[in-house]
Design a protein around this motif. Sequence first.
Motif, PDB file in Angstrom:
ATOM      1  N   PRO A 106      -4.286   4.601  -1.718  1.00 32.32           N
ATOM      2  CA  PRO A 106      -3.206   3.647  -1.990  1.00 32.32           C
ATOM      3  C   PRO A 106      -3.650   2.628  -3.040  1.00 32.32           C
ATOM      4  O   PRO A 106      -4.847   2.427  -3.243  1.00 32.32           O
ATOM      5  CB  PRO A 106      -2.974   2.975  -0.633  1.00 32.32           C
ATOM      6  N   PRO A 107      -2.710   2.027  -3.730  1.00 34.50           N
ATOM      7  CA  PRO A 107      -3.075   1.051  -4.758  1.00 34.50           C
ATOM      8  C   PRO A 107      -3.827  -0.134  -4.156  1.00 34.50           C
ATOM      9  O   PRO A 107      -3.634  -0.485  -3.002  1.00 34.50           O
ATOM     10  CB  PRO A 107      -1.729   0.611  -5.333  1.00 34.50           C
ATOM     11  N   SER A 108      -4.683  -0.734  -4.981  1.00 32.79           N
ATOM     12  CA  SER A 108      -5.386  -1.934  -4.542  1.00 32.79           C
ATOM     13  C   SER A 108      -5.100  -3.050  -5.532  1.00 32.79           C
ATOM     14  O   SER A 108      -4.384  -2.868  -6.511  1.00 32.79           O
ATOM     15  CB  SER A 108      -6.894  -1.659  -4.464  1.00 32.79           C
ATOM     16  N   ARG A 109      -5.702  -4.209  -5.252  1.00 36.26           N
ATOM     17  CA  ARG A 109      -5.610  -5.326  -6.191  1.00 36.26           C
ATOM     18  C   ARG A 109      -6.381  -5.040  -7.474  1.00 36.26           C
ATOM     19  O   ARG A 109      -6.177  -5.726  -8.476  1.00 36.26           O
ATOM     20  CB  ARG A 109      -6.259  -6.564  -5.583  1.00 36.26           C
TER      21      ARG A 109
ATOM     22  N   LYS B 168       0.833  -1.211   0.000  1.00 34.22           N
ATOM     23  CA  LYS B 168       0.000   0.000   0.000  1.00 34.22           C
ATOM     24  C   LYS B 168       0.860   1.250   0.000  1.00 34.22           C
ATOM     25  O   LYS B 168       0.388   2.333   0.347  1.00 34.22           O
ATOM     26  CB  LYS B 168      -0.922   0.005   1.232  1.00 34.22           C
TER      27      LYS B 168
ATOM     28  N   MET C  24       0.011  -5.800  -4.846  1.00 34.07           N
ATOM     29  CA  MET C  24      -0.277  -6.635  -3.674  1.00 34.07           C
ATOM     30  C   MET C  24       1.008  -7.369  -3.312  1.00 34.07           C
ATOM     31  O   MET C  24       1.941  -7.446  -4.123  1.00 34.07           O
ATOM     32  CB  MET C  24      -1.403  -7.636  -3.955  1.00 34.07           C
ATOM     33  N   ASP C  25       1.046  -7.874  -2.074  1.00 29.18           N
ATOM     34  CA  ASP C  25       2.223  -8.682  -1.727  1.00 29.18           C
ATOM     35  C   ASP C  25       1.890 -10.150  -1.968  1.00 29.18           C
ATOM     36  O   ASP C  25       0.737 -10.565  -1.914  1.00 29.18           O
ATOM     37  CB  ASP C  25       2.683  -8.426  -0.296  1.00 29.18           C
TER      38      ASP C  25
END
Lengths: 304, 304
Positions: A145-148, A78, A207-208
């Motif tokens: 923040p970025p998402s999936r 994120k 994503m991680d």
Amino acid sequence: MSGSGPSGEESFIAALRALAHDPGARGLTDDAAVLHASGALVATHDTMVEGVHWLAGQDPADVAWKLVASNLSDLAAKTCRPVGLLLSFMLGDEAWNTRFLAGLGEALAAFDAPLLGGDTVSAPFPDAPKVIGLTALGQPRRDPPPSRADATAGQSLWVTGRCGAALAGFEAVQAGSDDHALTAPYRRPVPRLAEGQALAPVVGAMMDLSDGLLLDASRMADASGTTFAIETRLVPIHPALGRRRREALSWGDDYELLFTLPEGAACPVDAARIGSVLPRGAHPLLLDGSPPLAGQPLGYRHGI
Amino acid sequence: MSGSGPSGEESFIAALRALAHDPGARGLTDDAAVLHASGALVATHDTMVEGVHWLAGQDPADVAWKLVASNLSDLAAKTCRPVGLLLSFMLGDEAWNTRFLAGLGEALAAFDAPLLGGDTVSAPFPDAPKVIGLTALGQPRRDPPPSRADATAGQSLWVTGRCGAALAGFEAVQAGSDDHALTAPYRRPVPRLAEGQALAPVVGAMMDLSDGLLLDASRMADASGTTFAIETRLVPIHPALGRRRREALSWGDDYELLFTLPEGAACPVDAARIGSVLPRGAHPLLLDGSPPLAGQPLGYRHGI
């Protein structure tokens, strides 16, 4: 209340206090922590259970490290820097508590993450399976923040690190190896905090990887309503795995970042381009042009 | 992974999704929640263990309610409105999960607290003691929020509600009573969120009562470096307890607010003045002018 008794709890909390030096922790003497945030704040929680997420014989210091690292890995995806951790700890015997604290202290220092509070509980009976948890709060470099779900057709697909490093480390631990370089990715994974923050200005979806590259990539493709075309030969694989490429792609625990970039954008971090985002087709994934074989597991499935 | 298997987990998460309608929860489909805060943020975590904090036979809906209420009570003492909850849940059988969700939904609605995320885990074996946890985030009405350490000599000492209501409720439950008004303070405690916020402009020290009035008062006096003189006849006691005043003063779980006000200040909420803050003497507490008898427990001791 438990075999360890209140004195075990008091000495644990006293030791914890030495790790909770951020003023927001209020010395762990108040009922809640106080932090100051401006703008967006990211919150995540991971729980780990003895017998499910780790085995009774494992070094408690490694268990503590992994609890911190897996949470911070969610923050990394994120674009966050960590601003606060809350620990939920079930007391064990003194040796267990002490080793756990050692690993916790090492992880907090390594990742510059302030411990702000939490809760300690007693086990209901000696040898009850331990349950520990961690809430991590982070401040993202961008809002939202970025998402999936932020992958769009035309973007390129990237991954940091080498897939299968945790699998190689796990097998080395099982074999009794004392090669720290080999076992570290399994025992002491390092969340990609710096990379996540550096990617903030340019990244699409992120994503991680916790459940394996293929499973996590298929989830990101599904969440985004796209298809990911992965060229498997482009995925860096840990050298200890030799030809076991497919296994490396579906083993979890690597804690690398999987992300997309706009077409033609240069990648600001050390990562490998492994494919492209396509308009949604019949399958979320294409591996070297074909959908994965039905029935072959893509990765490891667990909780939210 | 556990007896309930992945299908139990998936249906639990699907049901949880219906409770997590705040946009910051991202539909529980992302890896972390996002919230927006300005200024101070308060964070607290409580963990509850089957066999320690509740008994196997209790209604899981009450367990869920109490988990939420006890966390929000910590926020109330910091003058907060709740802005986000993260749940750590160990899956049980379907009946348990369903009743837990029912109580969770009731509590979230009753206290207007947004569920933002969390983690679900499987039990390591059937009938392993369940462990559940909750992280609560709140926005305080003032910065810094009050602490236990903010009492000064000359202030007055106040408490909301009636001490011993939880004890009376517990005894009624033990006796098999179906008198909801009597059992509710034990089964369904209500955190004093509105009172905590209304007290923000004027309050000195504040904490919620979880371990009994006398023990918590002695902790606040210690943290503040003062002595609290309590006139025990001024403490409102639940009528079901009759003459068992001392017991009511040392029983936990009441989730009332204990706080101090400047000398002469009017109290903006419904509460009773029970004593005064004195310069620190030999003892943290004076009850009707005398220190409590040595050896007599002041309350219930547990974790941080």
